[in-house]
Design an enzyme around this catalytic site. Structure first.
Site, short mmCIF file in Angstrom:
data_model
loop_
_atom_site.label_atom_id
_atom_site.label_comp_id
_atom_site.label_asym_id
_atom_site.label_seq_id
_atom_site.Cartn_x
_atom_site.Cartn_y
_atom_site.Cartn_z
N LYS A 23 0.70 -1.11 -0.28
CA LYS A 23 0.40 0.17 0.41
C LYS A 23 0.52 1.27 0.00
CE LYS A 23 -1.68 1.46 4.16
NZ LYS A 23 -1.44 3.31 4.20
N ASN A 24 1.94 1.38 1.28
CA ASN A 24 2.71 2.96 0.63
C ASN A 24 3.99 2.40 0.11
OD1 ASN A 24 1.33 3.24 3.10
ND2 ASN A 24 2.90 1.96 4.97
N CYS A 117 -5.56 12.49 13.73
CA CYS A 117 -6.01 11.92 13.16
C CYS A 117 -5.88 10.17 14.68
CB CYS A 117 -4.46 11.21 11.98
SG CYS A 117 -4.07 9.68 12.17
N ARG A 122 0.14 14.52 14.01
CA ARG A 122 0.04 14.13 12.88
C ARG A 122 0.16 15.30 11.48
NH1 ARG A 122 -2.07 8.44 10.47
NH2 ARG A 122 0.22 8.60 8.87
N ASP A 308 4.32 0.78 12.20
CA ASP A 308 3.58 -0.36 11.57
C ASP A 308 3.33 -1.73 11.83
OD1 ASP A 308 2.45 2.07 10.40
OD2 ASP A 308 2.59 1.84 8.84
N ARG A 400 -8.89 -0.72 3.96
CA ARG A 400 -7.85 0.62 3.33
C ARG A 400 -6.19 -0.02 2.96
NH1 ARG A 400 -5.93 4.48 7.28
NH2 ARG A 400 -4.91 4.77 5.35
#
Ligand code: UD1
Length: 436
Positions: A23-24, A117, A122, A308, A400
């Protein structure tokens, strides 16, 4: 109607799991298509909600998007728009990644300012100060970032206080079209930053120092889409999440299409905890042998232990014998999962930025609510190891960032189904007719 995952835990998992594209990595790569008109092709792209949001944003800006089997095609020939609306930015903060490419190519951009968030404040100050260093004028108006550089950007030296992944990416994308030389110091070294840099090189950019904290960019007047389709690198966070499974559920798993070199620190730490992990090419094999040992984990930018994976390793540590200390250094509120894990029987104390986990405990199935993307993965892991049935709500977060999670886990023998919950209309003072 709300969807939830129903998981009956306590079964050992065995088998192979294919790792999806990251994803990133795909999000900045898609933003980079705005830098030069033309057709871009990607393979190994993950089918995720965040990717759909980024594609929707590109379409709003005038791009044409098509998926043909394995190939995702993005044509940015007719892009004219320069605005990222709040409605998309609030769904996905990474929408800020279009800011750099839009100012660099069109000399202006209007991007909604991301708010707070669930995992912390952030801020985006590094992105904005960096663009100012490159000569852009930045204003905040009515919740939007207005960036202007009518006469183009100029190279400069940019120094980050702490390495930021998306700020490094945004400024890298801006710098490739700036006049002259840009240096980014204390740059992020994540594999996804390197992947973006390599894509930009394939477009004709000159970049040195990728993968180090000192990146040098020699700006050029124009780029072209890469000739060959770009293969999105494997998702190291998805892989790291699944690697923990044998320590939580028992059994043994093999990850396919992984990149073990991107997971050196997590693999080292999991081995210290007692997991047996072997890497062979793109395969990663994991199983638990005997009781797990507790760990001290401190999250840090790459190549440190990734924030993460902090929530997921916390679940693993509930199964270790003794006290584990998990310190979160990147996001000050990234401990929402602790409260849900406690509801499942975990013994975790919070002391400012450190969670102290006491194990081993037998987790119990419960109804829990995911607060953010990685917290949702951690609750799935916990539920798979727990006794009895769990229901996990808040799947919009999971979707997501994890592709076909239920299917991948079912193939290992997990009892996991997605269900829909019809919200019952409440009667009485809180019912639909109630006045507030
Ligand atoms: C990226 C990842 C996210 C991951 C995070 C840290 C993407 C799309 N997302 O997020 O999954 O959790 O890296 O590995 O790649 N900071 C500032 N000012 C800024 C920018 C950042 O103070 O302008 C701070 C942050 O609050 C945080 C630290 O820098 O404490 C690092 O965050 P950053 O690397 O920017 O995270 P993201 O790029 O948003």
């Amino acid at each position: 109607m709300r969807e939830y995952l129903e998981i009956e835990g306590g079964y050992p998992l065995r088998g192979e799991i294919p790792v999806s594209g990251a994803k990133n990595a795909v999000l900045p790569a898609l933003a980079a298509t705005l830098l030069a008109p033309g057709t871009y092709r990607f393979t190994n792209w993950p089918r995720l909600l965040d990717l759909c949001t980024m594609l929707e944003l590109l379409e709003r800006l005038g791009a044409r998007v098509e998926s043909r089997g394995e190939i995702l095609e993005v044509d940015t020939s007719s892009v004219e728009g320069v605005e990222a609306p709040y409605e998309l930015v609030r769904r996905m903060r990474a929408s800020i990644l279009v800011l750099g490419p839009l100012v660099a190519r069109f000399g202006r951009a209007r991007v909604a300012l991301p708010g707070g968030c669930p995992i912390g404040k952030r801020p985006v100050d590094f992105h904005l100060r960096g663009l100012e260093r490159l000569g852009a004028r930045i204003e905040i108006r009515h919740g939007y970032i207005l960036a202007r550089a009518e006469r183009g950007l100029s190279g400069a030296e940019i120094v980050f206080n702490v390495p930021s992944v998306t700020a490094t990416e945004n400024l890298l994308m801006a710098a490739v079209l700036a006049r002259g030389r840009t240096e980014i110091r204390n740059a992020a070294r994540e594999p996804e930053v390197v992947f973006l840099g390599e894509m930009l090189r394939a477009m004709g950019a000159r970049i040195e120092g990728l993968g180090t904290d000192h990146i040098v960019v020699y700006g050029c007047s124009g780029l072209e889409p890469p000739r060959e389709p770009l293969r999105i690198i494997p998702d190291r966070i998805e892989a790291g999440t699944y690697l923990m499974l044998p320590g939580i559920t028992g059994g043994e798993i093999t990850l396919l299409a992984a990149e073990p070199r991107h997971l050196e620190t997590p693999i080292l730490r999991l081995r210290e905890a007692g997991l047996e992990i072997e890497a062979e090419g793109q395969r990663l094999y994991a199983r638990a042998r005997g009781p797990l040992a507790p760990l001290e984990i401190v999250t840090a930018p790459y190549p440190g232990f990734p924030t993460d994976l902090q929530a997921q390793i916390m679940v693993l540590m509930t199964q270790a014998r003794g006290l584990s200390f998990i310190t979160e250094n990147l996001f000050e509120k990234r401990f929402q999962h602790v409260f849900e894990l406690r509801r499942m029987g975990a013994e975790i104390d919070l002391d400012d930025r450190t969670a102290v986990v006491r194990g081993p405990v037998r987790l119990q199935g419960a109804e829990v609510e995911a607060s953010d993307l990685r917290a949702s993965a951690c609750l799935v892991l916990a539920a798979l190891g727990a006794e009895g049935i769990s229901r996990i709500y808040g799947l919009e977060h999971l979707d997501r960032g994890y592709e076909r999670m239920e299917a991948k886990l079912s193939a290992l023998g997990a009892r996991i189904v997605r269900k829909t919950h019809e919200e019952r209309e409440t009667l009485g003072p809180c019912g639909p007719g109630a006045r507030g």
